[in-house]
Write a protein that holds these residues in place. Structure first.
Motif, PDB file in Angstrom:
ATOM      1  N   ILE A  33       0.873  -1.177   0.007  1.00  0.00           N
ATOM      2  CA  ILE A  33      -0.031   0.111  -0.064  1.00  0.00           C
ATOM      3  C   ILE A  33       1.002   1.448   0.070  1.00  0.00           C
ATOM      4  N   VAL A  34       0.724   2.120  -0.680  1.00  0.00           N
ATOM      5  CA  VAL A  34       1.317   3.506  -0.710  1.00  0.00           C
ATOM      6  C   VAL A  34       0.032   4.580  -0.576  1.00  0.00           C
ATOM      7  N   THR A  35       0.157   5.384   0.388  1.00  0.00           N
ATOM      8  CA  THR A  35      -0.807   6.361   0.481  1.00  0.00           C
ATOM      9  C   THR A  35      -0.771   7.350  -0.493  1.00  0.00           C
ATOM     10  N   ASP A  36      -2.340   7.862  -0.311  1.00  0.00           N
ATOM     11  CA  ASP A  36      -2.395   9.166  -1.486  1.00  0.00           C
ATOM     12  C   ASP A  36      -1.635  10.335  -1.080  1.00  0.00           C
ATOM     13  N   VAL A  37      -1.268  10.406   0.243  1.00  0.00           N
ATOM     14  CA  VAL A  37      -0.483  11.567   0.891  1.00  0.00           C
ATOM     15  C   VAL A  37       0.937  11.477   0.426  1.00  0.00           C
ATOM     16  N   ARG A  38       1.434  10.084   0.168  1.00  0.00           N
ATOM     17  CA  ARG A  38       2.919   9.995  -0.345  1.00  0.00           C
ATOM     18  C   ARG A  38       3.030  10.376  -1.728  1.00  0.00           C
ATOM     19  N   LEU A  39       1.901  10.170  -2.468  1.00  0.00           N
ATOM     20  CA  LEU A  39       2.070  10.638  -4.120  1.00  0.00           C
ATOM     21  C   LEU A  39       1.764  12.181  -3.907  1.00  0.00           C
ATOM     22  N   LYS A  40       1.000  12.704  -3.266  1.00  0.00           N
ATOM     23  CA  LYS A  40       0.673  14.285  -3.402  1.00  0.00           C
ATOM     24  C   LYS A  40       1.893  14.911  -3.028  1.00  0.00           C
ATOM     25  N   ARG A  41       2.911  14.355  -1.815  1.00  0.00           N
ATOM     26  CA  ARG A  41       4.030  14.923  -1.532  1.00  0.00           C
ATOM     27  C   ARG A  41       5.017  14.905  -2.716  1.00  0.00           C
ATOM     28  N   THR A  42       4.982  13.876  -3.396  1.00  0.00           N
ATOM     29  CA  THR A  42       6.107  13.650  -4.441  1.00  0.00           C
ATOM     30  C   THR A  42       5.593  14.882  -5.662  1.00  0.00           C
ATOM     31  N   ILE A  43       4.372  14.826  -5.869  1.00  0.00           N
ATOM     32  CA  ILE A  43       3.680  15.827  -6.580  1.00  0.00           C
ATOM     33  C   ILE A  43       4.096  17.357  -6.322  1.00  0.00           C
ATOM     34  N   ARG A  44       3.845  17.610  -4.908  1.00  0.00           N
ATOM     35  CA  ARG A  44       4.354  19.012  -4.456  1.00  0.00           C
ATOM     36  C   ARG A  44       5.712  19.435  -4.419  1.00  0.00           C
ATOM     37  N   ASP A  45       6.418  18.323  -4.219  1.00  0.00           N
ATOM     38  CA  ASP A  45       7.763  18.836  -4.207  1.00  0.00           C
ATOM     39  C   ASP A  45       8.302  18.955  -5.540  1.00  0.00           C
ATOM     40  N   TYR A  46       7.966  18.001  -6.531  1.00  0.00           N
ATOM     41  CA  TYR A  46       8.461  18.382  -8.043  1.00  0.00           C
ATOM     42  C   TYR A  46       8.057  19.675  -8.404  1.00  0.00           C
ATOM     43  N   ILE A  47       6.594  19.839  -8.381  1.00  0.00           N
ATOM     44  CA  ILE A  47       6.261  21.579  -8.648  1.00  0.00           C
ATOM     45  C   ILE A  47       6.967  22.438  -8.073  1.00  0.00           C
ATOM     46  N   ASP A  48       7.230  22.259  -6.879  1.00  0.00           N
ATOM     47  CA  ASP A  48       7.913  23.201  -6.034  1.00  0.00           C
ATOM     48  C   ASP A  48       9.326  23.528  -6.567  1.00  0.00           C
ATOM     49  N   GLN A  49       9.918  22.502  -7.108  1.00  0.00           N
ATOM     50  CA  GLN A  49      11.418  22.528  -7.680  1.00  0.00           C
ATOM     51  C   GLN A  49      11.375  23.091  -9.085  1.00  0.00           C
ATOM     52  N   LYS A  50      10.336  22.428  -9.908  1.00  0.00           N
ATOM     53  CA  LYS A  50      10.527  22.879 -11.313  1.00  0.00           C
ATOM     54  C   LYS A  50       9.695  24.220 -11.773  1.00  0.00           C
ATOM     55  N   TYR A  51       8.548  24.570 -11.028  1.00  0.00           N
ATOM     56  CA  TYR A  51       7.878  25.690 -11.492  1.00  0.00           C
ATOM     57  C   TYR A  51       7.995  26.753 -10.696  1.00  0.00           C
ATOM     58  N   ASP A  52       7.314  27.797 -10.848  1.00  0.00           N
ATOM     59  CA  ASP A  52       7.490  29.045  -9.991  1.00  0.00           C
ATOM     60  C   ASP A  52       6.110  29.210  -8.861  1.00  0.00           C
ATOM     61  N   ASP A  53       5.284  28.018  -9.040  1.00  0.00           N
ATOM     62  CA  ASP A  53       4.012  28.007  -8.332  1.00  0.00           C
ATOM     63  C   ASP A  53       4.412  27.990  -6.887  1.00  0.00           C
ATOM     64  N   ASP A  54       3.494  28.605  -6.078  1.00  0.00           N
ATOM     65  CA  ASP A  54       3.723  28.586  -4.781  1.00  0.00           C
ATOM     66  C   ASP A  54       3.015  27.124  -4.200  1.00  0.00           C
ATOM     67  N   ILE A  55       3.648  26.696  -2.976  1.00  0.00           N
ATOM     68  CA  ILE A  55       3.165  25.357  -2.410  1.00  0.00           C
ATOM     69  C   ILE A  55       2.579  25.693  -1.137  1.00  0.00           C
ATOM     70  N   PHE A  56       1.499  25.528  -0.809  1.00  0.00           N
ATOM     71  CA  PHE A  56       1.066  25.968   0.698  1.00  0.00           C
ATOM     72  C   PHE A  56       1.398  24.764   1.836  1.00  0.00           C
ATOM     73  N   VAL A  57       1.037  23.586   1.308  1.00  0.00           N
ATOM     74  CA  VAL A  57       1.504  22.384   2.404  1.00  0.00           C
ATOM     75  C   VAL A  57       3.113  22.166   2.001  1.00  0.00           C
ATOM     76  N   LYS A  58       3.970  22.692   2.988  1.00  0.00           N
ATOM     77  CA  LYS A  58       5.519  22.769   2.684  1.00  0.00           C
ATOM     78  C   LYS A  58       6.112  23.141   4.110  1.00  0.00           C
ATOM     79  N   GLU A  59       7.239  22.358   4.656  1.00  0.00           N
ATOM     80  CA  GLU A  59       7.833  22.714   5.739  1.00  0.00           C
ATOM     81  C   GLU A  59       8.542  23.854   5.759  1.00  0.00           C
ATOM     82  N   LYS A  60       7.940  24.875   6.669  1.00  0.00           N
ATOM     83  CA  LYS A  60       8.888  26.226   6.602  1.00  0.00           C
ATOM     84  C   LYS A  60       9.252  26.509   7.938  1.00  0.00           C
ATOM     85  N   ALA A  61      10.445  27.139   8.328  1.00  0.00           N
ATOM     86  CA  ALA A  61      10.869  27.540   9.531  1.00  0.00           C
ATOM     87  C   ALA A  61       9.956  28.545  10.060  1.00  0.00           C
TER      88      ALA A  61
END
Length: 323
Positions: free
Chosen positions: A37-65
């Protein structure tokens, strides 16, 4: 935007696609079916991290100090990043500003929705007031599951460092991996919720890019070698219609004694007969099917081109994704 269904397959060798932190970070396994089993949360994290690295879009759910420099932001603190003031005339004004700023900048809220808690100073109130914004995500994924039974392997090794100061004995490490897992994710893009979050067609293009290339480029020790194998986006022309349950309309065949002997994509063929039957039945309600198929995938009684040709033979328009 039209309703779409998504079917995504990827595989990996000698890795851990989604460890369970409450169980020694072991790969998640359904004990009844022995599938991975792989959770949907794991897939969404993969998607968020890739978009954050490649595109200029803002990601709301991300780790920030946090602003204090100690620890990381909680959801209330993260929400304040999208507000211009610390005190508002009313909670409604604050929520309107937060909604406007979030939906215009944060692609992950437009895709997956969010529940955003608020704690604010409101003029005339002695204590901070609380409220929340809730958006249902247009893009929803079911839990990913392997298309076969998997084998959990326990590996022991020697660490690089000594077990303590002035000691020559090195530490030991232990980990759990799966020799092989071919995982299927099923998802829906809901056109009704898409209106609420202002989801755009270009957001969906980035989502598909992130599913395919984000999975491939997740190069960590536990995930290295993940390979996307199949991605279908079935776009419908009729409102509120979809086939449903796509991940259970495919299966695998192989000539090994049991599923747990599978070690590579070449060991299996993907049986898509049930899926094709459903596509043919729904052909008048399908606007177009977008696809990407890895060249190493084999289909039961078909080859890659014949799968696409079979869909074309139903009169369904198809287009290969440029990923």
């Amino acid at each position: 935007m039209n309703r779409s269904e998504l079917l995504f397959l990827y595989d990996l060798n000698d890795a851990n696609p989604n460890g369970d932190p409450l169980d020694e970070n072991k790969p998640r396994i359904d004990e009844e079916t022995e599938t991975n089993i792989v959770t949907d949360v794991r897939l969404k994290r993969t998607i968020r991290d890739y978009i954050d690295q490649k595109y200029d879009d803002d990601i709301f759910v991300k780790e920030k100090a946090s602003s204090s420099g100690e620890g990381i932001q909680d959801a209330k603190m993260r929400a304040m990043d999208y507000l211009s003031k610390n005190e508002y005339d009313s909670m409604e004004l604050a929520k309107n500003e937060l909604s406007k700023n979030l939906l215009s900048t944060s692609i992950d809220v437009r895709l997956f929705g969010a529940t955003i808690p608020l704690e604010l100073k409101i003029k005339g109130k002695t204590k901070k007031q609380t409220s929340s914004l809730v958006y249902t995500g247009p893009v929803q994924f079911r839990m990913g599951r392997s298309l076969h039974k998997v084998e959990l392997t326990h590996i022991k090794g020697t660490g690089a460092f000594a077990s303590g100061d002035n000691k020559s004995q090195k530490t030991f490490r232990e980990e759990y991996v799966l020799p092989y897992s071919l995982i299927a994710f099923y998802g829906v893009i809901n056109e009704v919720a898409a209106e609420d979050t202002h989801l755009k067609e270009e957001d969906v293009d980035k989502l598909l890019d992130a599913m395919w290339n984000g999975t491939k480029n997740l190069i960590t020790r536990s995930k290295f070698g993940q390979t996307p194998r199949l991605l279908l986006q079935i776009e419908y022309s009729e409102d509120y219609y979809f086939i449903g349950d796509l991940n259970n309309k495919i299966s695998i065949t192989h000539e090994l004694d049991n599923d747990k002997e599978i070690r590579k994509i070449a060991d299996v063929k993907i049986d898509v007969k049930n899926l094709l039957d459903n596509l043919e039945k729904s052909k008048d309600k399908i606007n177009k099917i977008y696809y990407k198929i890895d060249e190493n995938v084999s289909f039961d009684d078909n080859d890659n081109s014949s799968l696409v040709d079979k869909i074309k033979s139903y009169g369904i328009d198809v287009e290969e994704l440029s990923l």
